[in-house]
Design an enzyme around this catalytic site. Sequence first.
Site, short mmCIF file in Angstrom:
data_model
loop_
_atom_site.label_atom_id
_atom_site.label_comp_id
_atom_site.label_asym_id
_atom_site.label_seq_id
_atom_site.Cartn_x
_atom_site.Cartn_y
_atom_site.Cartn_z
N ARG A 24 -2.28 6.81 -12.90
CA ARG A 24 -3.54 6.96 -12.17
C ARG A 24 -3.74 5.77 -11.23
NH1 ARG A 24 -8.84 5.91 -11.73
NH2 ARG A 24 -10.27 7.64 -11.42
N GLU A 30 -1.87 3.08 -4.50
CA GLU A 30 -0.60 2.98 -3.79
C GLU A 30 -0.36 4.22 -2.92
OE1 GLU A 30 1.19 0.27 -3.84
OE2 GLU A 30 -0.05 -0.67 -5.40
N GLU A 71 9.27 3.81 -7.27
CA GLU A 71 8.02 3.43 -6.60
C GLU A 71 7.06 2.77 -7.58
OE1 GLU A 71 5.84 2.33 -3.78
OE2 GLU A 71 7.48 3.66 -3.18
N ALA A 117 22.94 20.28 -2.39
CA ALA A 117 22.48 21.56 -2.94
C ALA A 117 22.16 22.54 -1.80
CB ALA A 117 21.27 21.37 -3.84
#
EC number: 2.7.1.107
Length: 125
Positions: A24, A30, A71, A117
């Site tokens: 959260r 961010e 991240e 892919a």
Amino acid sequence: MPNDKVTGPARFYYATCYSFKGMRAAFVHEPAFRYELYAVLLMLPFSFWLADSVFKLALLLVSCLLVLMAELINSAIEAVVDRAGLEFNELAGRAKDLGSAAVFVTLMIAALVWGAALWERLAAL
């Protein structure tokens, strides 16, 4: 000093709560995490079309989750460095740059997995 650490199922519960609290915080504070999360959510339905096996689906999803994980780690590094002080420090800058590089590498992994892919899927058409 008594050992009052929580153990057993309660420990799992509190650890899970802390994890969601961190997610959260990343979402709220961010912007890069938000953008990457939105991208993952957009790519999720596409991954089911792109994958022709459960293994390939897992690979596509894991590559996206790695970006989010990197991240989160990068954001943690930045938060600690910023907490230590706002003045310029070469090691602090290096730490932030290394965290950013980790995110970049995971983005390249995701691009490679998704590109391969997609290449294979389009070649089969």
